[in-house]
Enzyme design. Structure first.
Site, PDB file in Angstrom:
ATOM      1  N   GLU A 122      26.782  51.662  -9.716  1.00 41.86           N
ATOM      2  CA  GLU A 122      27.645  52.080  -8.617  1.00 41.86           C
ATOM      3  C   GLU A 122      29.005  51.439  -8.781  1.00 41.86           C
ATOM      4  O   GLU A 122      29.179  50.525  -9.585  1.00 41.86           O
ATOM      5  CB  GLU A 122      27.046  51.697  -7.258  1.00 41.86           C
ATOM      6  CG  GLU A 122      26.904  50.193  -7.047  1.00 41.86           C
ATOM      7  CD  GLU A 122      26.275  49.849  -5.702  1.00 41.86           C
ATOM      8  OE1 GLU A 122      25.634  50.713  -5.089  1.00 41.86           O
ATOM      9  OE2 GLU A 122      26.439  48.704  -5.267  1.00 41.86           O
ATOM     10  N   ARG A 124      36.048  47.340  -3.286  1.00 42.58           N
ATOM     11  CA  ARG A 124      36.505  46.206  -2.474  1.00 42.58           C
ATOM     12  C   ARG A 124      36.627  44.980  -3.375  1.00 42.58           C
ATOM     13  O   ARG A 124      36.226  45.030  -4.529  1.00 42.58           O
ATOM     14  CB  ARG A 124      35.456  45.907  -1.399  1.00 42.58           C
ATOM     15  CG  ARG A 124      34.097  45.608  -2.014  1.00 42.58           C
ATOM     16  CD  ARG A 124      33.120  44.957  -1.066  1.00 42.58           C
ATOM     17  NE  ARG A 124      31.998  44.412  -1.810  1.00 42.58           N
ATOM     18  CZ  ARG A 124      30.906  45.075  -2.138  1.00 42.58           C
ATOM     19  NH1 ARG A 124      30.755  46.332  -1.777  1.00 42.58           N
ATOM     20  NH2 ARG A 124      29.928  44.512  -2.833  1.00 42.58           N
TER      21      ARG A 124
END
Lengths: 461, 172
Positions: free
Chosen positions: A287, A291
């Site tokens: 994935e 952030r």
């Protein structure tokens, strides 16, 4: 538009980290804190602190309207979401856009693209990034037939998931029906989205992730981190760079991560996570995290780059101040997460007042924390209280420094995993390195056998 | 900025004239918390159930003396609902919080409580849950008896060792 005053929409050590970066850049910071955090170290360290609601995150840190109102009400022109909470929430990005606030992170559609696992897999395929065999499954029958073609064991994962929640390992067909129902229910409860996908389970894998930074035009990488020491998919120790990777494979992994982010025109800091199958010398896309991550300091240690400052700069519209060829790696870094968890009692978290906090110092040691003597660890949020990072010219030196640092560290008043981390750093298998994701379970089982719990300890269900 | 006795009187007058029941004023120098007589604690309040004074005023500069404020008629300002309970009579057993966290008296919101006053419990009867960092910890009675008093507030913060409820022991 350049950033002048940042609303820090987070708490704990990452709030301290962002305030520190802002101050280093000559920018002002306003902390958005819940009632439970008004007396915390970041609340006193920020230029200003505003209360955004009660202790419960759902009524404070998870409220988009409260964050935007706090930013506007204090004259901020940017919002830094940290990690967790609203950091990967497209609604916050859109609300910031609508209010003409600079969101320090990627664009809303990029947050959406990488937040949906199926969409992210499709992007990976288009960017020629290898993915683990598997796919979306909308019925138990479809899942069963896909599992047969992939081969057991398999993993069922929530499409909207993350952080290991809603993930089920299935070893054979007999377990299928029950675990299917459970995974769907968990996905629905945790993410409000019951969709699942299935992929092959890698038994002997290493979790390796590539740190990226993009300005919307160009993407560069800052090498990779090995985060294979995990308990229930929660990372406990991270290192940069990954050791014992074939050079060609390391290069391929870094290039694949850049391709993935480049295909999105990615802006901001992000991480592409891979599972490295040591048995087959292959890697698969897991994935992308849109952030700054908890473990970013190990990358900062080996590259000398302030990732949070860079994140703020590109969010303000500046072009990337880095050229890939000039990013160099020096030595090795290790991070130990110090959590308010009792490793001897199934990692039960605990909260309270820290009577004494004395953190290590010395060559190559960095501590990121929000606690000090007398600080309160509230029971409402996560258990991370400090990150200790050791940097050395070699992995062996970094580990030696870490062992010394952990012995110097004293935290009293709440139970922490300090002694567990010290034992882990001294573990022969870990010290020899590298370990796979199955290592930590074995380490804990061996520790439990070596020191059985006393019978007198009161037990809690 | 300092807060004088007259200021407090004016604040109380303002509160009296308003439609609000409660006022909290907090600056870097002092905290003032006043509540209209009889007003129930706000639903879902998250104050630690600390032993609050009828009016709590803290001042670094010492400008505001708490005893001066307490000369106000007590009816105007009521002690919070979570005032500390009286010391336990010696024959009762205190069931205390094993951890600092949020106390829940029932298994889920809206569900009936685990126990109520009058419930008979055994040592291993679950009387509540203390949530710490999203982990639910069951709390057992620890003794056989009958629940005589419920001290902790459902959904409120409990400190380690704080009394949750009291049990009149029954000989086994």
């Amino acid at each position: 538009m350049s950033v002048r005053r940042i609303l820090v929409a987070n708490r704990g050590e990452i709030a301290m980290r962002v305030i520190r970066a802002a101050r280093g850049l000559g920018l002002e910071s306003v902390l958005a804190a819940s009632q439970a955090d008004l007396g915390s170290l970041p609340a006193r360290y920020a230029d200003r602190t505003v209360c955004i609601g009660p202790a419960r995150a759902a009524q404070s840190y998870l409220r988009v309207d409260a964050i935007v109102a706090a930013a506007l009400g204090t004259g901020c022109d940017a919002v830094h979401p940290g990690y967790g909470f609203l950091s990967e929430n497209a609604a916050l990005v859109e609300a910031c856009d609508a209010a003409a606030l600079t969101f320090i992170g990627p664009a809303a559609d990029q947050v959406r693209d990488v937040g949906d696992k199926l969409r992210a897999r499709a992007i990976a395929v288009r960017a020629e990034v290898p993915i683990n065999p598997g796919g979306a499954v909308d019925s138990p029958e479809a899942a069963l037939s896909l599992a047969r073609s992939v081969g057991y064991p398999v993993l069922l994962k929530a499409v909207a998931g993350g952080g290991g929640r809603g993930m089920k390992r299935i070893d054979d067909e007999a377990q299928f029906g029950e675990l299917w129902t459970l995974a769907r229910a968990e996905a629905q409860a945790a993410f409000g989205d019951a969709r699942l996908y299935l992929e092959g389970f890698v038994a002997n894998g290493r979790h390796i992730e590539v740190q990226l930074l993009g300005d919307g035009e160009r993407v560069v990488h800052f090498g990779e981190r090995d985060c294979s020491v995990q308990r229930r998919y929660q990372k406990l120790v991270e290192e940069a760079c990954a050791v014992d990777l074939p050079a060609a494979l390391r290069d391929a992994m870094r290039a694949a991560a850049v391709r993935f982010a480049q295909s999105l025109g990615y802006r901001g800091a992000g991480t592409v996570e891979f599972l490295y199958d040591a048995d087959r010398s292959a890697f698969y896309f897991l994935e992308m995290n849109a952030r700054i991550q908890v473990e970013h300091p190990v990358t900062e240690a080996v590259t000398g780059v302030d990732l949070v400052a860079a994140q703020i700069a590109v969010a303000g519209g500046a072009p990337l101040p880095f050229v890939q060829e000039r990013i160099e790696f020096a030595g090795h870094a290790v991070e130990c997460r110090i959590n308010a968890e009792d490793a001897e009692r199934d990692f039960r978290p605990n909260a309270g007042t820290i009577s004494t906090a004395a953190f290590p110092t010395g060559p190559g040691i960095r501590v990121d924390t929000y606690v000090e003597s007398g600080a309160r660890v509230p029971p409402y949020y996560d258990s991370l209280i400090a990150k200790i990072v050791a940097h050395g010219s070699t992995r062996a030196q970094a580990l030696t420094r870490m062992r010394r640092a952990l012995l110097q560290c004293r935290i009293e008043g709440v139970v922490t995993n300090l002694s567990m981390q010290a034992a882990l750093m001294a573990d022969r298998e870990f010290a020899a390195g590298p370990v796979t994701t199955s290592f930590f379970g074995r380490f804990i089982a061996a520790r439990r056998d070596a020191a059985p719990l006393e019978e007198a300890v009161p037990s809690l269900a | 900025m300092s807060l004088r006795h007259e200021d407090v009187l004016r604040i109380l007058a303002l509160l009296d004239a308003s439609g609000f029941d409660e006022l909290r004023l907090e600056t870097s120098d002092y905290k003032l918390h006043v509540r209209r007589g009889g007003a129930a604690a706000a639903a879902g309040a998250h104050d630690p159930p600390a032993p609050l004074q009828p009016v709590r005023a803290e001042s670094d500069s010492g400008t505001l003396a708490a005893d001066r404020v307490q000369t106000e008629p007590p009816a105007r300002i009521l002690a919070p609902a979570s005032a500390p309970a009286a010391p336990s009579p010696t024959n009762l057993i205190d069931v205390t919080a094993p951890l600092l966290g949020t106390f829940y008296a029932s298994p889920q919101p809206g569900a009936p409580p685990f126990v109520t006053v009058g419930s008979a419990v055994d040592a291993d009867t679950v009387i509540g849950i203390v949530e710490v960092m999203k982990l639910m910890n069951s709390v057992c009675a620890g003794a056989r008896g009958v629940v005589t008093e419920f001290v902790a507030r459902d959904g409120g913060l409990v400190e380690f060792g704080e009394v949750l409820l009291r049990i009149a022991p029954v000989a086994t």
